[in-house]
Motif scaffolding. Structure first.
Motif, mmCIF file in Angstrom:
data_model
loop_
_atom_site.group_PDB
_atom_site.id
_atom_site.type_symbol
_atom_site.label_atom_id
_atom_site.label_comp_id
_atom_site.label_asym_id
_atom_site.label_seq_id
_atom_site.Cartn_x
_atom_site.Cartn_y
_atom_site.Cartn_z
ATOM 1 N N PHE A 115 0.788 -1.147 0.136
ATOM 2 C CA PHE A 115 -0.093 0.050 0.060
ATOM 3 C C PHE A 115 0.961 1.479 0.039
ATOM 4 C CE2 PHE A 115 0.379 -1.111 4.453
ATOM 5 C CZ PHE A 115 0.923 0.224 4.963
ATOM 6 N N GLU A 116 0.179 2.320 -0.319
ATOM 7 C CA GLU A 116 1.110 3.552 -0.628
ATOM 8 C C GLU A 116 0.631 4.389 0.471
ATOM 9 O OE1 GLU A 116 2.584 5.172 -4.454
ATOM 10 O OE2 GLU A 116 0.804 6.654 -3.997
ATOM 11 N N MET A 117 1.375 5.126 1.059
ATOM 12 C CA MET A 117 1.290 6.223 2.072
ATOM 13 C C MET A 117 1.570 7.473 1.398
ATOM 14 S SD MET A 117 1.483 6.045 6.122
ATOM 15 C CE MET A 117 3.269 6.233 6.344
ATOM 16 N N GLN A 118 0.787 8.585 1.590
ATOM 17 C CA GLN A 118 0.923 9.798 1.156
ATOM 18 C C GLN A 118 1.421 10.724 2.223
ATOM 19 O OE1 GLN A 118 0.740 10.463 -2.335
ATOM 20 N NE2 GLN A 118 0.046 8.471 -2.444
ATOM 21 N N GLU A 119 1.860 11.770 1.984
ATOM 22 C CA GLU A 119 2.430 12.822 3.040
ATOM 23 C C GLU A 119 1.198 13.204 3.996
ATOM 24 O OE1 GLU A 119 4.115 16.212 1.089
ATOM 25 O OE2 GLU A 119 5.673 14.985 -0.370
ATOM 26 N N LYS A 120 1.433 13.348 5.316
ATOM 27 C CA LYS A 120 0.648 13.575 6.084
ATOM 28 C C LYS A 120 -0.463 12.543 6.411
ATOM 29 C CE LYS A 120 0.969 18.603 5.978
ATOM 30 N NZ LYS A 120 0.336 19.845 5.887
ATOM 31 N N GLN A 121 -0.087 11.266 5.942
ATOM 32 C CA GLN A 121 -0.807 10.219 6.249
ATOM 33 C C GLN A 121 -0.081 9.367 7.336
ATOM 34 O OE1 GLN A 121 -1.925 8.314 2.454
ATOM 35 N NE2 GLN A 121 -3.750 8.941 2.521
ATOM 36 N N PHE A 122 -0.696 8.159 8.224
ATOM 37 C CA PHE A 122 -0.028 7.515 9.343
ATOM 38 C C PHE A 122 -0.435 6.120 8.911
ATOM 39 C CE2 PHE A 122 -3.537 9.058 11.354
ATOM 40 C CZ PHE A 122 -4.085 7.636 11.898
ATOM 41 N N ALA A 123 0.637 5.101 9.466
ATOM 42 C CA ALA A 123 0.021 3.516 9.533
ATOM 43 C C ALA A 123 0.409 3.515 11.015
ATOM 44 C CB ALA A 123 0.920 2.774 8.672
ATOM 45 N N ILE A 124 -0.479 2.775 11.729
ATOM 46 C CA ILE A 124 -0.306 2.232 13.037
ATOM 47 C C ILE A 124 -0.140 0.656 12.766
ATOM 48 C CG2 ILE A 124 -1.123 1.975 15.298
ATOM 49 C CD1 ILE A 124 -2.750 4.514 14.988
ATOM 50 N N LEU A 125 1.103 0.179 13.217
ATOM 51 C CA LEU A 125 1.512 -1.094 12.922
ATOM 52 C C LEU A 125 1.492 -1.794 14.257
ATOM 53 C CD1 LEU A 125 3.760 -0.052 10.307
ATOM 54 C CD2 LEU A 125 1.945 -1.645 9.755
ATOM 55 N N PHE A 126 0.704 -2.864 14.608
ATOM 56 C CA PHE A 126 0.907 -3.468 15.877
ATOM 57 C C PHE A 126 1.594 -4.854 15.775
ATOM 58 C CE2 PHE A 126 -3.196 -1.203 15.583
ATOM 59 C CZ PHE A 126 -3.396 -0.739 16.808
ATOM 60 N N PRO A 127 2.044 -5.143 16.963
ATOM 61 C CA PRO A 127 3.048 -6.334 17.026
ATOM 62 C C PRO A 127 2.663 -7.620 16.028
ATOM 63 C CG PRO A 127 2.819 -5.804 19.194
ATOM 64 C CD PRO A 127 1.676 -4.911 18.491
ATOM 65 N N GLU A 128 1.312 -7.754 15.617
ATOM 66 C CA GLU A 128 0.823 -8.935 14.552
ATOM 67 C C GLU A 128 0.941 -8.409 13.219
ATOM 68 O OE1 GLU A 128 -2.971 -6.575 16.257
ATOM 69 O OE2 GLU A 128 -1.011 -7.557 17.039
ATOM 70 N N ASP A 129 1.638 -7.212 12.972
ATOM 71 C CA ASP A 129 1.630 -6.612 11.522
ATOM 72 C C ASP A 129 3.262 -6.770 11.218
ATOM 73 O OD1 ASP A 129 -0.959 -5.791 11.261
ATOM 74 O OD2 ASP A 129 -0.663 -4.271 12.622
ATOM 75 N N VAL A 130 3.358 -7.776 10.352
ATOM 76 C CA VAL A 130 4.802 -7.899 9.624
ATOM 77 C C VAL A 130 4.805 -6.747 8.426
ATOM 78 C CG1 VAL A 130 6.303 -9.365 8.592
ATOM 79 C CG2 VAL A 130 4.946 -10.287 10.341
ATOM 80 N N HIS A 131 5.875 -6.067 8.452
ATOM 81 C CA HIS A 131 5.859 -4.797 7.397
ATOM 82 C C HIS A 131 7.264 -4.449 7.056
ATOM 83 C CE1 HIS A 131 6.213 -3.302 11.564
ATOM 84 N NE2 HIS A 131 7.086 -2.327 11.244
ATOM 85 N N THR A 132 7.415 -3.901 5.859
ATOM 86 C CA THR A 132 8.506 -2.966 5.432
ATOM 87 C C THR A 132 8.163 -1.842 4.897
ATOM 88 O OG1 THR A 132 10.849 -3.576 4.657
ATOM 89 C CG2 THR A 132 8.961 -4.149 3.417
ATOM 90 N N ALA A 133 8.908 -0.837 4.888
ATOM 91 C CA ALA A 133 8.595 0.319 4.064
ATOM 92 C C ALA A 133 9.747 1.073 3.329
ATOM 93 C CB ALA A 133 8.281 1.344 5.324
ATOM 94 N N MET A 134 9.782 2.185 3.387
ATOM 95 C CA MET A 134 11.077 2.984 2.453
ATOM 96 C C MET A 134 11.003 2.323 1.164
ATOM 97 S SD MET A 134 12.081 5.370 4.248
ATOM 98 C CE MET A 134 13.540 5.937 3.774
ATOM 99 N N ILE A 135 10.023 1.933 0.496
ATOM 100 C CA ILE A 135 9.716 1.672 -0.881
ATOM 101 C C ILE A 135 9.287 2.803 -1.669
ATOM 102 C CG2 ILE A 135 8.802 0.187 -2.543
ATOM 103 C CD1 ILE A 135 7.951 -1.932 -0.037
ATOM 104 N N GLY A 136 10.084 3.327 -2.714
ATOM 105 C CA GLY A 136 9.771 4.413 -3.421
ATOM 106 C C GLY A 136 10.810 4.910 -4.304
ATOM 107 N N GLU A 137 10.755 6.083 -4.952
ATOM 108 C CA GLU A 137 11.723 6.718 -5.725
ATOM 109 C C GLU A 137 12.272 7.881 -4.884
ATOM 110 O OE1 GLU A 137 10.602 7.020 -9.729
ATOM 111 O OE2 GLU A 137 10.023 4.974 -9.998
ATOM 112 N N GLY A 138 13.593 8.354 -5.012
ATOM 113 C CA GLY A 138 13.975 9.433 -4.596
ATOM 114 C C GLY A 138 13.995 9.438 -3.097
ATOM 115 N N THR A 139 14.186 10.651 -2.487
ATOM 116 C CA THR A 139 14.173 10.935 -1.027
ATOM 117 C C THR A 139 13.074 10.860 -0.453
ATOM 118 O OG1 THR A 139 16.407 12.038 -1.350
ATOM 119 C CG2 THR A 139 15.422 12.321 0.877
ATOM 120 N N LEU A 140 13.077 9.903 0.605
ATOM 121 C CA LEU A 140 11.959 9.822 1.430
ATOM 122 C C LEU A 140 12.177 10.355 2.984
ATOM 123 C CD1 LEU A 140 10.707 6.121 0.611
ATOM 124 C CD2 LEU A 140 9.936 8.456 -0.757
#
Length: 149
Positions: A115-140
């Protein structure tokens, strides 16, 4: 997992006693200009500011992780940023042992969804949520608030 916009954050205050404190910090500070690094912002709350180059999906899933002691509130400051996700109960291929010191467990499993998160959005990831991020282009740029369970 929860995905929403910052202007709706108050809807989630009742889920954990420190969620209101975490979002109050976000609302009372210029998060776009926070310096990179890790900071204690209250009892049971740690803020991490991350700036980096976006990764490919293939590279990012090497860091597919979850936590036992903390909930992540991840907020996009400069994006968009793509996340990978899968429920922990469906992960069957651990990548090493759990690190109590770093509060992280890695998996080799493939994500269920992206899923894609835009600026000023948030994700709450609980212990049961396996995740990774920083997928994209340019500087994040993002902030992660670690909330003790």
């Amino acid at each position: 997992m929860i995905l929403d916009s910052l202007h709706n954050a108050q809807k989630y205050y009742g889920l954990h006693p420190n969620f209101k404190k975490a979002f109050d910090y976000v609302n009372q500070n210029d998060i776009a200009n926070l310096e990179e690094g890790a900071f204690e912002i209250g009892e049971g709350l740690k803020l991490i500011v991350i700036v980096g180059q976006g990764n490919t999906k293939e590279e990012a899933v090497k860091g597919f992780e979850c936590h036992d002691k903390n909930i992540d509130i991840q907020i996009s400051i400069k994006g968009p940023e793509t996340f990978a996700w899968k429920p922990r109960e469906k992960c069957v291929n651990p990548n090493g042992e759990y690190s109590d010191e770093r509060d992280v467990r890695f998996f080799h499993d493939a994500p269920n969804t992206f899923f894609e998160m835009q600026e000023k959005q948030f994700a709450i990831l609980f212990p049961e949520d396996v995740h990774t991020a920083m997928i994209g282009e340019g500087t994040l740029k993002k902030i992660v608030i670690k909330v003790k369970v």
